[in-house]
Design an enzyme around this catalytic site. Structure first.
Site, mmCIF file in Angstrom:
data_model
loop_
_atom_site.group_PDB
_atom_site.id
_atom_site.type_symbol
_atom_site.label_atom_id
_atom_site.label_comp_id
_atom_site.label_asym_id
_atom_site.label_seq_id
_atom_site.Cartn_x
_atom_site.Cartn_y
_atom_site.Cartn_z
ATOM 1 N N SER A 123 0.847 -1.181 0.000
ATOM 2 C CA SER A 123 0.000 0.000 0.000
ATOM 3 C C SER A 123 0.883 1.232 0.000
ATOM 4 O O SER A 123 1.889 1.277 0.722
ATOM 5 C CB SER A 123 -0.914 0.012 1.230
ATOM 6 O OG SER A 123 -1.764 1.151 1.217
ATOM 7 N N HIS A 155 2.539 12.030 -1.203
ATOM 8 C CA HIS A 155 2.081 13.408 -0.966
ATOM 9 C C HIS A 155 3.120 14.381 -1.524
ATOM 10 O O HIS A 155 4.123 14.675 -0.860
ATOM 11 C CB HIS A 155 1.898 13.665 0.532
ATOM 12 C CG HIS A 155 0.744 12.934 1.145
ATOM 13 N ND1 HIS A 155 -0.566 13.260 0.861
ATOM 14 C CD2 HIS A 155 0.703 11.899 2.036
ATOM 15 C CE1 HIS A 155 -1.369 12.454 1.559
ATOM 16 N NE2 HIS A 155 -0.620 11.629 2.268
ATOM 17 N N HIS A 193 -2.703 7.302 -4.396
ATOM 18 C CA HIS A 193 -2.741 6.115 -3.535
ATOM 19 C C HIS A 193 -2.849 4.887 -4.429
ATOM 20 O O HIS A 193 -3.503 4.916 -5.473
ATOM 21 C CB HIS A 193 -3.956 6.180 -2.602
ATOM 22 C CG HIS A 193 -4.403 4.841 -2.085
ATOM 23 N ND1 HIS A 193 -5.422 4.116 -2.680
ATOM 24 C CD2 HIS A 193 -3.957 4.087 -1.050
ATOM 25 C CE1 HIS A 193 -5.585 2.981 -2.021
ATOM 26 N NE2 HIS A 193 -4.725 2.936 -1.028
ATOM 27 N N ASN A 201 -2.782 0.273 -4.070
ATOM 28 C CA ASN A 201 -2.752 -0.884 -3.178
ATOM 29 C C ASN A 201 -2.980 -2.139 -4.006
ATOM 30 O O ASN A 201 -3.815 -2.157 -4.903
ATOM 31 C CB ASN A 201 -3.848 -0.757 -2.112
ATOM 32 C CG ASN A 201 -3.991 -1.999 -1.260
ATOM 33 O OD1 ASN A 201 -4.866 -2.828 -1.510
ATOM 34 N ND2 ASN A 201 -3.133 -2.130 -0.278
ATOM 35 N N VAL A 202 -2.205 -3.184 -3.728
ATOM 36 C CA VAL A 202 -2.470 -4.521 -4.256
ATOM 37 C C VAL A 202 -2.285 -5.498 -3.110
ATOM 38 O O VAL A 202 -1.353 -5.364 -2.318
ATOM 39 C CB VAL A 202 -1.568 -4.882 -5.454
ATOM 40 C CG1 VAL A 202 -2.080 -4.251 -6.737
ATOM 41 C CG2 VAL A 202 -0.118 -4.458 -5.221
ATOM 42 N N HIS A 215 -6.799 7.553 -16.600
ATOM 43 C CA HIS A 215 -7.854 6.584 -16.888
ATOM 44 C C HIS A 215 -7.568 5.762 -18.139
ATOM 45 O O HIS A 215 -8.028 4.616 -18.233
ATOM 46 C CB HIS A 215 -9.200 7.294 -16.977
ATOM 47 C CG HIS A 215 -9.791 7.611 -15.642
ATOM 48 N ND1 HIS A 215 -10.528 6.706 -14.913
ATOM 49 C CD2 HIS A 215 -9.717 8.734 -14.870
ATOM 50 C CE1 HIS A 215 -10.908 7.243 -13.772
ATOM 51 N NE2 HIS A 215 -10.423 8.481 -13.717
ATOM 52 N N HIS A 268 -20.444 12.395 3.780
ATOM 53 C CA HIS A 268 -20.770 13.582 4.561
ATOM 54 C C HIS A 268 -20.370 14.864 3.842
ATOM 55 O O HIS A 268 -20.780 15.947 4.257
ATOM 56 C CB HIS A 268 -20.089 13.519 5.932
ATOM 57 C CG HIS A 268 -18.594 13.471 5.877
ATOM 58 N ND1 HIS A 268 -17.900 12.354 5.478
ATOM 59 C CD2 HIS A 268 -17.650 14.413 6.167
ATOM 60 C CE1 HIS A 268 -16.602 12.607 5.537
ATOM 61 N NE2 HIS A 268 -16.420 13.838 5.953
ATOM 62 N N GLY A 316 -2.552 -4.342 13.853
ATOM 63 C CA GLY A 316 -1.419 -3.999 13.001
ATOM 64 C C GLY A 316 -0.564 -2.893 13.595
ATOM 65 O O GLY A 316 -0.899 -2.286 14.625
ATOM 66 N N ARG A 317 0.534 -2.630 12.921
ATOM 67 C CA ARG A 317 1.485 -1.618 13.395
ATOM 68 C C ARG A 317 0.935 -0.227 13.089
ATOM 69 O O ARG A 317 0.810 0.170 11.927
ATOM 70 C CB ARG A 317 2.837 -1.827 12.706
ATOM 71 C CG ARG A 317 3.936 -0.897 13.197
ATOM 72 C CD ARG A 317 5.259 -1.305 12.573
ATOM 73 N NE ARG A 317 6.354 -0.512 13.096
ATOM 74 C CZ ARG A 317 6.786 0.622 12.533
ATOM 75 N NH1 ARG A 317 6.214 1.070 11.428
ATOM 76 N NH2 ARG A 317 7.806 1.278 13.059
#
Length: 308
Positions: free
Chosen positions: A101, A105, A115, A117-118, A154, A184, A268-269
């Site tokens: 992950s 920034h 971002h 993630n796999v 895309h 929200h 988790g950490r």
């Protein structure tokens, strides 16, 4: 989804782990090269009898204010609530999870935050057939968006999905729009990309190949955007707007993100889990951008649309 072949094997874990470690290495090397100034510092960690990982963080670089790329392989005797919300039959079962992950920034407000993630997941429980699945994706969060950049992002996503069926990109693009939505605020976190979970249709080899394509395609999607925008001059106004909009990133990760919830609920950490948060951010009560300004323009990009 029910598993196609019903097989959970140590070979599947080993192959996934090997691929994910290589993805972390490749992305870190590419980020260091384009940043040109700072390097990642690695923090290896373990959890007693339940796995560990490699947290890598780059700080105060030429381009990136902070970049974090995490690898983890963890296991446990009991699935956390975030993992069984959609699979109640597995409540109380054991699990193995491995993944990479990252959150990047940039300092320059004209370079988007991103971002990716796999991940691979296995779960088992006595009396219930073992299951495995892949998940992942990548998404883009610009502050001063450019249509050219969003279309490129895309296009790469669509192209890597194409060999797996014409329906894959539209499905995972919509899933990304829906997942990274701040209810929200009535806005998306950015301009989307791909998101998928519970992937086991077609068997392990097909799902593994697709996840490899996502992990390897991220740099093709992101680095050209960085190259185009990294030299654009900016001032205090742009920087303050960037810090304000980073607040939305914090809100999503702490309120909605399933990965954050899973990490915290599974013991988790904490430092590695919350590495995704920006190093600097600001909140302002009832902020409204000036009508017709570049800052006001962002709102038009925070509603799902077809970019291709």
């Amino acid at each position: 989804m029910a598993p196609v072949d019903g097989i959970v094997s140590s070979e599947q874990i080993e192959r996934s782990e090997h691929f994910l470690r290589a993805v972390q290495d490749r992305i870190c090397a590419a980020v260091e090269q384009i940043d040109g100034s700072a390097r990642f510092v690695e923090d290896s960690w373990t959890r007693p009898a339940s796995g560990g990982g490699r947290t890598r963080v780059l700080r105060d670089g030429g381009i990136f204010e902070q970049a974090g790329v995490n690898f983890s392989l963890v296991h446990g005797d009991k699935l956390p609530p975030s993992a069984t919300a959609h699979r109640p039959e597995l409540a109380g079962g054991s699990f193995v999870a491995t993944g990479v992950s990252l959150v990047l920034h940039p300092r320059n407000p004209y370079v988007p935050t991103t971002h990716a993630n796999v991940r691979y997941f296995e779960a088992s429980k006595p009396g219930v057939e073992p299951v495995w699945w892949f998940g992942g994706g990548f998404d883009l969060t610009p502050f001063y968006p450019f249509d050219e950049d969003v279309r490129h992002w895309h296009t790469v996503a669509s192209d890597l999905c194409a060999p797996y069926g014409a329906e894959v990109y539209p499905r995972y693009k919509k899933w990304c729009d829906d997942y990274f939505y701040l209810k929200h605020r009535d806005e998306t976190r950015g301009v989307g990309g791909l998101f998928y979970d519970d992937l086991n249709e077609g068997g392990f080899e097909r799902c593994f190949a697709f996840t490899q394509a996502v992990g390897q395609g991220f740099l093709d999607a992101y680095l050209p955007i960085v190259e185009r925008r990294k030299q654009i001059p900016y001032g205090e106004r742009e920087r303050e707007f960037q810090l304000y909009r980073r607040g939305r990133y914090v809100e999503f990760n702490l309120v909605y993100d399933r990965g954050t919830l899973f990490g915290l609920q599974s013991g988790g950490r904490t430092e590695s889990i919350l590495m995704s948060l920006p190093p600097r951010v600001r909140f302002e009560y009832a902020y409204q951008p000036e009508e017709g300004s570049a800052e006001a323009r962002l709102a038009d990009y925070l509603k799902p649309r077809d970019w291709l």
